[in-house]
Design an enzyme around this catalytic site. Structure first.
Site, PDB file in Angstrom:
ATOM      1  N   ARG A 171      59.463  66.284  30.986  1.00 19.26           N
ATOM      2  CA  ARG A 171      59.912  65.131  30.208  1.00 19.26           C
ATOM      3  C   ARG A 171      59.153  64.925  28.903  1.00 19.26           C
ATOM      4  O   ARG A 171      59.439  64.002  28.154  1.00 19.26           O
ATOM      5  CB  ARG A 171      59.797  63.862  31.063  1.00 19.26           C
TER       6      ARG A 171
ATOM      7  N   HIS B  28      45.818  76.354  36.784  1.00 17.09           N
ATOM      8  CA  HIS B  28      46.179  77.738  36.448  1.00 17.09           C
ATOM      9  C   HIS B  28      46.956  77.704  35.133  1.00 17.09           C
ATOM     10  O   HIS B  28      48.187  77.654  35.138  1.00 17.09           O
ATOM     11  CB  HIS B  28      47.021  78.320  37.585  1.00 17.09           C
TER      12      HIS B  28
ATOM     13  N   ARG C 234      48.881  79.136  32.475  1.00 14.83           N
ATOM     14  CA  ARG C 234      49.533  80.424  32.177  1.00 14.83           C
ATOM     15  C   ARG C 234      49.704  80.533  30.665  1.00 14.83           C
ATOM     16  O   ARG C 234      49.687  79.519  29.968  1.00 14.83           O
ATOM     17  CB  ARG C 234      50.875  80.504  32.900  1.00 14.83           C
TER      18      ARG C 234
ATOM     19  N   HIS D 121      52.991  75.082  32.966  1.00 11.75           N
ATOM     20  CA  HIS D 121      52.457  74.147  33.981  1.00 11.75           C
ATOM     21  C   HIS D 121      51.227  73.477  33.352  1.00 11.75           C
ATOM     22  O   HIS D 121      51.365  72.697  32.432  1.00 11.75           O
ATOM     23  CB  HIS D 121      52.053  74.867  35.266  1.00 11.75           C
TER      24      HIS D 121
ATOM     25  N   GLU E  92      41.994  79.277  37.245  1.00 10.40           N
ATOM     26  CA  GLU E  92      42.471  80.617  37.591  1.00 10.40           C
ATOM     27  C   GLU E  92      43.477  81.100  36.558  1.00 10.40           C
ATOM     28  O   GLU E  92      44.156  80.307  35.902  1.00 10.40           O
ATOM     29  CB  GLU E  92      43.089  80.620  38.989  1.00 10.40           C
TER      30      GLU E  92
ATOM     31  N   HIS F 161      47.891  80.828  48.461  1.00 10.79           N
ATOM     32  CA  HIS F 161      49.311  81.067  48.204  1.00 10.79           C
ATOM     33  C   HIS F 161      50.137  80.827  49.458  1.00 10.79           C
ATOM     34  O   HIS F 161      49.950  81.481  50.476  1.00 10.79           O
ATOM     35  CB  HIS F 161      49.619  82.466  47.655  1.00 10.79           C
TER      36      HIS F 161
ATOM     37  N   GLY G 220      48.741  74.415  46.353  1.00 11.00           N
ATOM     38  CA  GLY G 220      49.442  73.620  45.361  1.00 11.00           C
ATOM     39  C   GLY G 220      50.839  73.241  45.807  1.00 11.00           C
ATOM     40  O   GLY G 220      51.125  72.089  46.135  1.00 11.00           O
TER      41      GLY G 220
HETATM   42  N1  PXP Z   1      46.014  81.097  44.182  1.00  9.50           N
HETATM   43  C1  PXP Z   1      46.578  81.614  43.061  1.00  9.50           C
HETATM   44  C2  PXP Z   1      45.861  82.711  42.351  1.00  9.50           C
HETATM   45  C3  PXP Z   1      47.794  81.121  42.572  1.00  9.50           C
HETATM   46  O1  PXP Z   1      48.330  81.637  41.463  1.00  9.50           O
HETATM   47  C4  PXP Z   1      48.421  80.056  43.264  1.00  9.50           C
HETATM   48  C5  PXP Z   1      49.704  79.498  42.739  1.00  9.50           C
HETATM   49  O2  PXP Z   1      49.584  79.114  41.418  1.00  9.50           O
HETATM   50  C6  PXP Z   1      47.790  79.553  44.405  1.00  9.50           C
HETATM   51  C7  PXP Z   1      46.593  80.098  44.846  1.00  9.50           C
HETATM   52  C8  PXP Z   1      48.363  78.412  45.187  1.00  9.50           C
HETATM   53  O3  PXP Z   1      49.575  78.794  45.759  1.00  9.50           O
HETATM   54  P1  PXP Z   1      50.569  77.677  46.320  1.00  9.50           P
HETATM   55  O4  PXP Z   1      51.043  76.912  45.127  1.00  9.50           O
HETATM   56  O5  PXP Z   1      51.642  78.472  46.984  1.00  9.50           O
HETATM   57  O6  PXP Z   1      49.785  76.822  47.253  1.00  9.50           O
END
Ligand code: PXP
Length: 243
Positions: A19, A44, A46, A51, A75, A196, A218
């Protein structure tokens, strides 16, 4: 030592960016997590900043520093801009991820047979600056052994395969691969993080591996917050409308 939860706030940033205003406010939700006892925040950024942005990293460094014992994990792919921001803001931990610009999400660990030299150089730079380093890795013993030679402190096991096999006939076999990878990493002197697709359902089993230093979560936290919070919100709307 208990496993630290590091909440990845990227999905909240994605919602905000949809938005173009500061709603939802990332800082508010970082504080909500930290005030609730969470000791870790992950961003993170990018390259396209769709994001979390590089500016978010600066703001988050200040917020996390106000909370005793809390850590900021930044990260991402160590492109030049990422490295500048990380070295300027000095998070407690930097997790290096081999993601490409248009990737929907991180979907593989480092191939250190190919990238060991480059990664070793970056690890040294970060460590010289006092930042703990973690490398995003598949549960592959050969790769983990090379990771040790880069000088990294930790690896973050990419847990998508664990998560997608959870509850299927393959789950025990896949879990065993992750368990062996984590134990091997510990044996050769690497600490282990994981992340992840971990969620409220599959996390407990993963932690039975033992000695996992941190889980970075996340996506599921946001979805589960809808599950556990949306009903209340709808009720609040209906209360206003029905008054
Ligand atoms: N670790 C890394 C390196 C990631 O890129 C992500 C997603 O951005 C995560 C952990 C967290 O993953 P999730 O969003 O599936 O919990």
């Amino acid at each position: 030592m208990k496993t630290r939860l590091s909440v990845n706030l990227n999905k909240i940033a994605l919602l905000r960016n949809a938005r173009g205003k500061n709603f939802p406010d990332l800082d508010k939700y970082a504080r909500l997590c930290l005030d609730s006892g969470v000791k870790g925040i992950t961003l993170h950024p990018r390259p396209d900043q769709r994001h979390a942005t590089y500016a978010d990293v600066i703001a988050m460094s200040t917020i996390v520093s106000e909370y005793d014992g809390a850590e900021l994990n930044i990260e991402g792919n160590p492109i030049d801009r990422f490295m500048e921001v990380v070295l300027e803001n000095k998070p407690h931990q930097c997790t290096l991820v081999p993601d490409t610009p248009n990737q929907i999400t991180s979907d593989h660990g480092w191939d250190l047979k190919k990238d060991a030299q480059k990664v070793t150089r970056i690890v040294r730079k970060l460590k010289d600056s006092g930042i703990r380093v973690s490398l995003f890795m598949d549960a592959d013993l050969e790769q983990i052994e090379i990771a040790k030679n880069t000088g990294t402190d930790r690896i973050e096991l990419y847990t998508e395969e664990y998560a997608s096999s959870y509850g299927t006939k393959d789950s025990e076999g896949v879990f065993e691969i992750y368990r062996s990878a984590a134990l091997f990493a510990n044996k050769i002197g690497l600490q282990v993080n994981a992340g992840h697709d971990l969620n409220l359902i599959n996390l407990e089993k993963f932690l039975t591996i033992g000695n996992i230093k941190e889980v970075s979560i996340g996506h599921a936290i946001i979805v589960e917050s809808l599950d556990y919070g949306m009903e209340n919100t709808i009720k609040k709307y209906l209360k206003i409308l029905n008054a």
